[in-house]
Each structure stands twice: as C-alpha cells, then as structure tokens.
Design a protein around this motif. Structure first.
Motif, short mmCIF file in Angstrom:
data_model
loop_
_atom_site.label_atom_id
_atom_site.label_comp_id
_atom_site.label_asym_id
_atom_site.label_seq_id
_atom_site.Cartn_x
_atom_site.Cartn_y
_atom_site.Cartn_z
N MET A 19 41.49 37.47 38.18
CA MET A 19 42.11 38.11 36.69
C MET A 19 41.22 38.91 35.98
O MET A 19 41.41 39.80 35.59
CB MET A 19 42.90 36.95 35.81
N GLU A 20 40.05 38.43 35.72
CA GLU A 20 38.87 39.18 35.14
C GLU A 20 38.83 40.61 35.63
O GLU A 20 38.74 41.47 35.23
CB GLU A 20 37.61 38.34 35.29
N GLY A 21 38.51 40.52 37.12
CA GLY A 21 38.30 41.59 37.90
C GLY A 21 39.64 42.78 37.73
O GLY A 21 39.36 43.76 37.47
N GLY A 22 40.74 42.08 37.84
CA GLY A 22 42.05 43.02 37.78
C GLY A 22 42.01 43.53 36.42
O GLY A 22 42.32 44.90 36.14
N ILE A 23 41.71 42.75 35.22
CA ILE A 23 41.93 43.27 33.89
C ILE A 23 40.86 44.54 33.81
O ILE A 23 41.10 45.64 33.22
CB ILE A 23 41.48 42.35 32.99
N GLY A 24 39.44 44.40 34.26
CA GLY A 24 38.40 45.42 34.22
C GLY A 24 39.21 46.63 34.92
O GLY A 24 38.79 47.62 34.59
#
Lengths: 721, 154
Positions: A630-635
């Motif tokens: 989720m963190e990576g997808g958001i970034g």
C-alpha cells in the motif's frame, strides 16, 4: 483472475476470465511441453516445490517472480504454516520455467501478473506444505517404528513421546520419495500461527537486498560473455535502411556488430564499450511505416472522437432521456498521458546458446510465452530450452510481455553472432524509457446529471488504444471486439445510478502499449472517483456519506470506506489551515482500497502531507507486506499523477531519463497510515490495488481546496518536459 | 584501453578499460563487484552511489581516469558502525521491495549518519533525495534512518 479452490476442475478453472483467455494458448504449450502432459493439472508434489537440505533449511520454489511485491515470503509463509516449520529455516528461490509444474492457476501458464500470486497459490502452496509434513511424519514413523498418528511436528521439530526427536533434514530424502497424498488436510484458520500474524514472518530477501548480495540479471558476468546493446529505431515501427559499423567496430572492446530484426546489435566485452560502439554507429532508418504523430495530434484526434458515441460497452436505464430532463448537468474531459514503467533495473536478459540447447537467465515475468519464443527463434525443441528466473529490479507490468519482444530480441542477438557466445542483452535507461510499451494514452469524457440531490445519469466515453490487440490474449479476452482492460472499472461502477452508459472508441496508434501497475484501473479509477465526487458535491453530499448511500450492493467498498473514515477520523478531524482532504475507493483485482489524502498547494504543485489507507484483500497472509505494498502503491501512484508523462515529438518519445521523466523522491513522499480490514474472504492481491485510489483522492482534495479537479495529467505541467 | 589500479574496499584492483569509462562500469565489469547498480547513467537516481575518499559519489558519472589513488568504498566494503546500524535497521523494518536501488540508499544513509548522528526529517530529505526508489519505499527508509540513529545513541 482469482482461483482459490484447487478441487475445481481444470475446465472450471479456465472459465475465469484470464484462465479462459489463456486456455487455448496453453493448449498449445501443453502439447509442446508434452513430457508433463500426464501430470495432474494442479501440482502439489513437495519434491517439485521444496528443497529440504541436511542443514534443515527448507527452500520454497516460487512459481512467480519476486520483484518486490513479496511472493518469496508469501509462498514460504503458506508452506511453513502447514509444514509447521520454524520461520528461521525457511528460504525461497524461483522455480524454473515449466508450465505444467509451476503454472499460475489463474492463468493456466507460468507467469506473474494481475496481483494473483497469493490468490492463486493460497490453497495449493498450503497443500504442498501439508503434504510434505505428512510425508516427513511417515518417514519418521517408519524410522522410529511408531504410529504416524502419535508423532507431532512443531517449529520444525518432529517428536514422539517415546523420546524420539528429529528435524526435517534427516528424513527429507526418504519423505520426498514417498507417494504424494492426494488431499492433504489443511489447518483450520483458527490454528494459524504464521498466516495473518504480526511480527512473526520477516521478508526472506531483506538482508541480501541491503548488503549488495542480491543477484539480478545485470550482475551476470560469465566467462566469454558478451554484453550487447541494440540500436533501435527512434520512432516506433522504423526499420534499419542501412548502417555503417566501421567506427563502432574500431571502439576498443567491441567484438562485433550484427543487424537483428529490431535494429543493430553491438557486441562487446563489457557494457561501456558496447555503448560507445553503439554511439559510433551510423544508421539510416526507414520511417515509411513508423508512427509519426506527436502528442498534440493524438490529443486532437482522441478529443474529437470522445465527443462522439463509441461502441457500447454497457447501458442501464435511459441515459439520454434522463440527461434531457436537465437539472445540474456536468460534462468533463480527462486526459491521461503515456506512462513508462521505468523500473529501477532497465530491461536485460542473458542467454547461452550452443547450437543444440539454450539456457536463459533473467527477470522473466511470463516464462511460458518467453520459453516458446526463444525456442522458435533458435529453432530448438521446447525441451532444449531452459529459463531460470532471477530477481528483477521492479517491473510494474513492463516485464509481463505478451509480445515476447525481449525474449525474441535476446534469441536473435544470440543467433546473429552464432553459437557458443553467451550474450547479456542490456537496455540502457534511455532504451527502456523510449522503448514504448507504455500505459496507453487515453481520454475519458464524463457526462452526468444531478437532480434533487440525486445522481440520476452517468456516462463515460473512453478513447484508448488496446493493450491486448494483436497478442495471443486478443482472441479470447476481447469482448465484442473491445479490450476489457481499457474499460475495466468504468463499465461497472459500484454506485447505484439508474441511467448509465459506457462506450468506447478503440484507436490504433503505432506506439506499443502494455499493462502498467493496476492496468485500466489507473485511469478508470481516477475518472469514476473524481466524477462521483464532483456529482456528490453538486448534490450537496459529503464525499464519504454520499458514497456510502450509493453503495447498497457493494459491502466491501463500503467496508473499506468506513474503515478509512474511521482511521482518518473523517468527521471530527480538524484540517489544518491551507490544507484539504479528499477520498477515493477503488476495487481492482478483487481487492478494495480506500484512501484519504491531505494536501496543500505549493509553488511546485500539490504537496501531499498524509495518506490514510484501508485495504480489504480478504484473508491477510502477510500483513506487513500488505502495508508495504500500500505504501509503495501510494508513492508510485502519487509520483505519476503529479509529475510523469511520456510525450511524443513527431512519433519519437521525448523523455529518456529521470531528468525529464520526473520520479517521486523521498521529500515528496507523504506520511502513510494503513489499516487492513479484517476479512474471512478468499485472499486477493496487493501489488497493484494500492495505486488507483491515490490519484482521484488527490484530485478530490484539490477540488476541496478550491483548485479544481485536474482534468489533464500529470497535475504539475511541464514536470516531465 | 588503459590499465588502472583502483583501490576498492582496501584492495588494489587492476582494471583495463577506456579512460573515459565511468567508475561504475570499472567497478562492475572490471572489478566484478556487482552490488553497485546501474539505474540511469546520468547521476539522477543514486543507485550507483559509492564513496570516493569517504565522500558519496555517483559512480556512473565519474570517469575512471579521475580517480587516481583515491580510496573507493562500495556496498561490499561497508563496515562502519553506522553502516551496520543502517543495515540492521533496514532488515528490522523490511525496507527493501525490489531491492535494486537499496545499495545506493544504504550508502547515502550511512554517509548521512556518519556526519549527522541525529538527522531531522529535513536532513533526511536533503541527504536522500538524490536516491530514487521506484517501489517508493521512502516511508520505511525514513523510519529506518531514524531507527539506526537511535540504535547508535546507545
């Protein structure tokens, strides 16, 4: 694209969309891989998936490729759970190319994509672990001459009350030679001690990815190997008319220069002489069949088409009649640029061909079609070709090549210089960025009407290139001549709207396009969530309450939305002065993600301060990897929504590197809080679904701030110029 | 082609390359140390970060002929207490995803902590914004740098 029940027949499996698609294709592969034809369609044989060594380490061979999304750890978790292994003894590596043994059950061929890794392996890999446990216990029972039913396994230790105690390594040889139980008993989820547990499972690949030891394709350095770079046409569809390699061959370290179907290949001892050699090539290109339109011309054509009705995808109620009744009528256009995947490791691959056999090693995302492509180019039987899959430095879709263009080029460069000369084909960053296979350029024209606080009518006219047209996917995936990956998410919105239509113009452009992390949802999620927000604003509704009221048939969308509202304290939170918040919820690949974004405006465009994220991916296997995705997808989503585009100048892609294709950097990364919605639903993927809601949540926050919803992406114009 | 003797991680390494060859390729193809990665070739992404006499350098953009007798440190040669703290924090938080940029991230983070044992978020932004991570592991990179700084206090 998900398959959860390994008891389903192959026929039933292939009824799933992607499975259906690949069924015919794999029928071909099945014939070619004839030696495996007699095997059961769902392989759970521990000796094909596990390597148990005398030192008691258990290495799980992962069907899919590890490029950051976590399948090494995920597959090992599923196996270790049922095996009752100690997490410290678990390892993972890639399975080699073999579609019968290692096919993705959602695809019917070996390959990674569609966020299917956990979904298609959840039962299968647990069965592998359970079968292995049962076989190890049987081997111990035989050795100790005690009943198998009296033996326990706990944290990698096999025990019997008589005092006997052993570990997996000592029984492995005997156990792996035993018949595989047909239907090994799986744990009830209440007995799980690894799946879904916090802090117990750590990624298996973190240490090597922190000390430089992780081995990628670029790191292959075999004796006598030649590094190859290829000069390709600056315009898509251009061909070599003539070339002069005199200066290139004069570069110290350059060994040879050969023409291949895609351009001119320079072979050298090492990357730098290969690149210097390529720079010294003089090539005349034949652009007679090349795409020569620039971005402005495409925009004009796409925009014109978007104002006319396309081929109908779906209609409900009476859209035009409802629009004619007036009220608050809104029509808006959204323009999405071509996007490069720009994974950190540009494309590359290694091949050793001796005339009779070929051995490829690289970050291969679709082993089955690549395997077939290499065998075809080299004229070798399929069993004479071997592919070992290596770690890849990211993909985001770029390595999942239905055209097999890289495998073809790899085999061609090996063939052109002749057998016995191992080649490492390397794309530079500029090759990768200007090499096409982008997220398609597309336009959505949205029309809607609000009357008496209610959304009465909604339509979406899409103009896009097809990703799958011309590939082996086309014949079975297309619906009524249209590519569903262009409209997925737009054709079935989650909201209750009585009068609905979705139509599409499928346009041919000579720019190769490809799936890009979350595929159609990257643009359909944006338009659906930006448009519903705009209509709700016109209706005077709260963005979250308004959505919830329209989600009567979509409890999991509603669940994610409620979870993010609670996490972000939507009702009571005091938004700091100069900032605003926006929300979006998107389902992709059977996973439901809702995000709330808080941002402000700066001279350099929006500054996103924080993102709250709720994800419902069914049973959460590895909670920390889910959060990481989720963190990576958001970034990833944020960097592209704000800054990234690939433009065309008379057909030639302009941006070649990160100086002009702006990537998100650490100072632009927001704080992120993730909550995983508790669920007993079947597990679904997390690699892609974190991306789609981010863009519209940013757009909706900008609208709240009074800036308006960005209609043309990227939001910061000229960032990539 | 010319022969250069590079001092990499305390060892003398002979490489026979064109003088204009970027240090990155002398390290990777010449000396066979592959922990240092190629990401962009134009000093934009930081995947190739090494130390030259203790200073962080984008090795893709420095010709090997400019090195002279300078001491080169690559990810394989990191052994300072700051480096160990950074690597332990990276593993503790499972920072890497694809991992390809992480050698460069670890080199930059270690360099930061070597000169600034208690970096603020702003210090981290300034020291780390030359290192692109396309997987966007930035949240964990930041947390791991703070974690490493804390572990070094004790």
């Amino acid at each position: 694209m998900t398959v959860h029940d390994t008891k389903l027949s192959r026929r039933t499996l292939l009824k799933g969309s992607a499975g259906l698609v690949l069924g015919a294709y794999v029928a071909r592969a099945d014939k070619l891989f004839a030696q495996a034809a007699a095997k059961p369609s769902i392989n759970i044989a521990p000796n094909t998936f596990l390597i148990i060594k005398p030192d008691n380490t258990v290495t799980v061979l992962c069907k899919g490729i590890e490029f950051g999304q976590g399948p090494f750890t995920g597959m090992a978790t599923l196996v270790a759970e049922e095996l009752d292994a100690d997490w410290a003894q678990m390892r993972a590596d890639h399975a080699p190319s073999n579609p019968q043994l290692y096919k993705n059950l959602a695809f019917g061929m070996q390959g990674t994509g569609g966020s299917t890794a956990i979904a298609n392996s959840y039962i299968q890999m647990r069965q592998v672990g359970a079968a292995a446990r049962q076989m190890l216990v049987a081997a111990a029972a035989d050795a100790w001459q005690v009943p198998a039913g009296e033996i326990t396994v706990d944290n990698g230790v096999i025990k019997h009350a008589s005092g006997h105690e052993g570990r997996f390594g000592e029984f492995a040889d005997k156990a792996m030679a035993m018949p595989v139980p047909a239907d090994p008993k799986l744990k009830d989820p209440s007995q799980f001690r690894l799946i879904g547990k916090e802090g117990v499972v750590k990624r298996l690949d973190s240490a090597d990815k922190t000390n430089g030891k992780a081995f990628y394709t670029l790191d292959i350095n075999e004796p006598d190997m030649l590094t190859v770079v290829v000069a390709r046409s600056p315009k898509f569809g251009g061909k070599v008319a003539s070339f002069d390699a005199t200066a290139a061959k004069a570069v110290a370290g350059v060994v040879d220069v050969k023409q291949v179907s895609n351009g001119v290949a320079v072979y050298a001892k090492g990357f730098w002489p290969a690149k210097m050699g390529r720079d010294a090539l003089k090539i005349t290109w034949d652009d007679s069949k090349a795409e020569k339109r620039g971005s402005a011309e495409l925009l004009q054509q796409f925009r014109g088409l978007s104002k006319t009705a396309g081929k109908l995808v779906k209609a409900e109620g009476k859209f035009e009649e409802s629009m004619a009744k007036g009220g608050r009528v809104i029509e808006v256009e959204y323009v999405f640029p071509y996007l490069a995947h720009a994974a950190m490791e540009p494309l590359n691959a290694y091949l050793k061909w001796d005339g009779d056999t070929a051995y490829a090693r690289y970050g291969c995302q679709f082993p089955t079609p690549d395997h077939m492509a290499i065998s075809k180019v080299l004229g070798l039987p399929i069993e004479k070709v071997k592919i070992d899959v290596l770690l890849a430095g990211g993909s985001f879709g770029r390595r999942a090549q239905q055209s097999t263009h890289q495998a073809i080029e790899l085999a061609e460069v090996a063939k052109a210089i002749g057998p016995g000369k191992p080649v490492k084909l390397v794309w530079t960053r500029e090759d990768d960025m200007r090499g096409g296979y982008y997220r398609p350029y597309c336009i959505h024209r949205m029309r809607g009407a609000v009357r008496d606080g209610k959304i009465e009518a909604w339509s979406d006219t899409i103009v896009s290139q097809s990703i799958m047209k011309g590939s082996f996917f086309e014949s079975m995936m297309f619906k009524d001549g249209l590519d569903p990956t262009s409209y997925e998410g737009s054709n079935e919105i989650p909201y209750d709207v009585e009068n609905f239509r979705c139509d599409m113009h499928q346009v041919d452009v000579g720019v190769p396009v490809l799936w890009w992390r979350s595929v159609g949802h990257t643009h359909t999620g944006y338009v659906v969530e930006a448009f519903v927000d705009e209509l709700l604003e016109a209706a005077g509704k709260d963005p979250i309450e308004g959505r919830l009221a329209l989600l009567s048939k979509k409890p999991r969308h509603a669940g994610a939305l409620k979870a993010v509202a609670e996490l972000a304290d939507w009702k009571n939170y005091k938004v700091p002065a100069g900032r605003a918040r926006g929300v979006a919820v998107v389902e992709s690949f059977n996973t439901f993600v809702a995000q709330v974004v808080e941002l402000s405006m700066t001279d350099d465009g929006p500054k996103v301060h924080k993102v709250w994220c709720a994800v419902d991916c069914g049973v959460a296997v590895n909670p920390d990897i889910i959060r990481a995705q989720m963190e990576g997808g958001i970034g990833f989503g944020l960097g592209h929504i704000l800054y990234a585009e690939q433009t065309l100048d008379a057909g030639a892609p302009v941006s070649g590197n990160f100086d002009t294709y702006r990537s998100l950097r650490i100072n632009e990364m927001p704080e992120i809080e993730v909550v995983i919605v508790k669920s007993t639903e079947k597990p679904s993927g997390v690699g892609e679904p974190g991306v789609p809601p981010l863009g519209p949540a940013v757009a909706n926050a900008l609208a709240k701030l009074g800036v308006g919803r960005p209609r043309q992406l990227p939001i910061v114009p000229g960032a990539s110029a | 082609m010319a022969a250069f003797t590079l001092k990499i991680n305390g060892q003398a390494r002979q490489v026979d390359v064109d003088p204009n060859t970027p240090l990155l390729w002398a390290i990777r193809d010449g000396a066979g140390l592959t922990g240092t990665k190629y990401g962009c070739g134009v000093a934009q992404c930081g995947a190739c970060t090494v130390y030259v006499d203790g200073q962080t350098v984008r090795s893709c953009s420095m010709p090997v002929s400019a090195i002279g007798t300078s001491e080169i440190t690559t990810i394989e040669g990191l052994d300072s207490k700051e480096a160990k703290a950074v690597q332990a924090a990276w593993v503790a938080l499972d920072v890497p995803q694809c991992g390809y940029c992480q050698s460069g991230q670890v080199m930059s983070a270690t360099a930061l902590l070597s000169v600034n044992p208690t970096p603020t978020d702003n210090d981290i932004d300034l020291a780390m914004n030359g290192n692109i991570c396309r997987c966007a592991t930035y949240v964990r990179i930041r947390a791991a740098i703070h974690g490493a700084a804390k572990s070094l206090e004790g």
